[in-house]
Design a protein around this motif. Structure first.
Motif, mmCIF file in Angstrom:
data_model
loop_
_atom_site.group_PDB
_atom_site.id
_atom_site.type_symbol
_atom_site.label_atom_id
_atom_site.label_comp_id
_atom_site.label_asym_id
_atom_site.label_seq_id
_atom_site.Cartn_x
_atom_site.Cartn_y
_atom_site.Cartn_z
ATOM 1 N N MET A 1 58.535 8.584 51.872
ATOM 2 C CA MET A 1 57.334 8.199 52.587
ATOM 3 C C MET A 1 56.595 9.461 52.994
ATOM 4 N N LYS A 2 55.264 9.459 52.835
ATOM 5 C CA LYS A 2 54.462 10.595 53.274
ATOM 6 C C LYS A 2 54.047 10.373 54.725
ATOM 7 N N ILE A 3 54.467 11.303 55.585
ATOM 8 C CA ILE A 3 54.201 11.232 57.009
ATOM 9 C C ILE A 3 53.400 12.461 57.418
ATOM 10 N N SER A 4 52.340 12.233 58.179
ATOM 11 C CA SER A 4 51.564 13.346 58.728
ATOM 12 C C SER A 4 51.785 13.398 60.226
ATOM 13 N N VAL A 5 52.200 14.553 60.703
ATOM 14 C CA VAL A 5 52.397 14.778 62.139
ATOM 15 C C VAL A 5 51.225 15.628 62.604
ATOM 16 N N LEU A 6 50.427 15.077 63.495
ATOM 17 C CA LEU A 6 49.250 15.763 64.009
ATOM 18 C C LEU A 6 49.604 16.379 65.362
ATOM 19 N N GLY A 7 49.667 17.694 65.386
ATOM 20 C CA GLY A 7 50.036 18.408 66.600
ATOM 21 C C GLY A 7 51.252 19.275 66.354
ATOM 22 N N ALA A 8 51.055 20.588 66.428
ATOM 23 C CA ALA A 8 52.136 21.524 66.116
ATOM 24 C C ALA A 8 52.655 22.243 67.351
ATOM 25 N N GLY A 9 52.703 21.515 68.462
ATOM 26 C CA GLY A 9 53.371 22.047 69.638
ATOM 27 C C GLY A 9 54.875 21.852 69.456
ATOM 28 N N ALA A 10 55.635 22.000 70.512
ATOM 29 C CA ALA A 10 57.096 21.856 70.413
ATOM 30 C C ALA A 10 57.492 20.450 69.966
ATOM 31 N N TRP A 11 56.854 19.445 70.534
ATOM 32 C CA TRP A 11 57.201 18.054 70.246
ATOM 33 C C TRP A 11 56.879 17.698 68.790
ATOM 34 N N GLY A 12 55.648 17.962 68.348
ATOM 35 C CA GLY A 12 55.256 17.653 66.975
ATOM 36 C C GLY A 12 56.055 18.443 65.953
ATOM 37 N N THR A 13 56.273 19.714 66.239
ATOM 38 C CA THR A 13 57.030 20.557 65.321
ATOM 39 C C THR A 13 58.473 20.076 65.191
ATOM 40 N N ALA A 14 59.118 19.776 66.303
ATOM 41 C CA ALA A 14 60.501 19.294 66.276
ATOM 42 C C ALA A 14 60.603 17.986 65.492
ATOM 43 N N LEU A 15 59.663 17.100 65.700
ATOM 44 C CA LEU A 15 59.661 15.830 64.979
ATOM 45 C C LEU A 15 59.467 16.046 63.482
ATOM 46 N N ALA A 16 58.519 16.904 63.115
ATOM 47 C CA ALA A 16 58.273 17.200 61.702
ATOM 48 C C ALA A 16 59.517 17.802 61.043
ATOM 49 N N ILE A 17 60.168 18.716 61.729
ATOM 50 C CA ILE A 17 61.387 19.347 61.199
ATOM 51 C C ILE A 17 62.474 18.293 60.988
ATOM 52 N N SER A 18 62.630 17.388 61.931
ATOM 53 C CA SER A 18 63.696 16.387 61.809
ATOM 54 C C SER A 18 63.406 15.348 60.726
ATOM 55 N N LEU A 19 62.132 15.073 60.446
ATOM 56 C CA LEU A 19 61.775 14.093 59.417
ATOM 57 C C LEU A 19 61.730 14.679 58.003
ATOM 58 N N ALA A 20 61.463 15.971 57.889
ATOM 59 C CA ALA A 20 61.236 16.604 56.585
ATOM 60 C C ALA A 20 62.386 16.482 55.583
ATOM 61 N N PRO A 21 63.643 16.491 56.001
ATOM 62 C CA PRO A 21 64.699 16.356 54.997
ATOM 63 C C PRO A 21 64.718 14.988 54.295
ATOM 64 N N ARG A 22 64.130 13.969 54.934
ATOM 65 C CA ARG A 22 64.186 12.623 54.361
ATOM 66 C C ARG A 22 62.840 12.094 53.882
ATOM 67 N N HIS A 23 61.761 12.780 54.242
ATOM 68 C CA HIS A 23 60.419 12.305 53.915
ATOM 69 C C HIS A 23 59.538 13.476 53.509
ATOM 70 N N GLN A 24 58.401 13.155 52.902
ATOM 71 C CA GLN A 24 57.387 14.166 52.618
ATOM 72 C C GLN A 24 56.549 14.297 53.881
ATOM 73 N N VAL A 25 56.647 15.435 54.566
ATOM 74 C CA VAL A 25 56.014 15.599 55.873
ATOM 75 C C VAL A 25 55.003 16.737 55.839
ATOM 76 N N CYS A 26 53.839 16.449 56.431
ATOM 77 C CA CYS A 26 52.794 17.453 56.606
ATOM 78 C C CYS A 26 52.567 17.615 58.105
ATOM 79 N N LEU A 27 52.662 18.845 58.582
ATOM 80 C CA LEU A 27 52.435 19.158 59.995
ATOM 81 C C LEU A 27 51.061 19.795 60.133
#
Length: 106
Positions: free
Chosen positions: A1-27
């Motif tokens: 699944m392609k997921i876009s995380v809008l916001g590269a603060g601590a919260w958005g970055t941590a979420l993007a990092i945790s989702l990236a191994p299982r999904h296509q993630v753009c931060l």
């Protein structure tokens, strides 16, 4: 699944990092300089120093590119920025589900 995380603060970055191994993630980060620094160092030194990005994690400061073909949008910005982000999304032909995980300081 392609997921876009809008916001590269601590919260958005941590979420993007945790989702990236299982999904296509753009931060997405609003600051082009911050994005460039994160792309070069492959970490977010400002908010999560020492935590490396998975190789598959994409980074951009281009709002339209971040939203392109996303199956899910996750908004992880401060609540004070939520209105602006939602207004930008409303102007685009986006039909993806949106989740917002905003925070505020008390």
């Amino acid at each position: 699944m392609k997921i876009s995380v809008l916001g590269a603060g601590a919260w958005g970055t941590a979420l993007a990092i945790s989702l990236a191994p299982r999904h296509q993630v753009c931060l997405w980060a609003r600051d082009e300089q911050q994005t460039s620094t994160m792309q070069t160092s492959r970490c977010n030194q400002r908010y999560l120093p020492g935590i490396s990005f998975p190789p598959s994690l994409l980074l951009t400061s281009d709002f339209d590119a971040a939203l392109a073909d996303a199956a899910l949008l996750i908004i992880a910005v401060p609540v004070s920025s939520l209105r602006g982000v939602l207004q930008r999304i409303a102007k685009l032909p986006v039909a993806s589900p949106v989740i917002w995980l905003c925070h505020f300081k008390i």
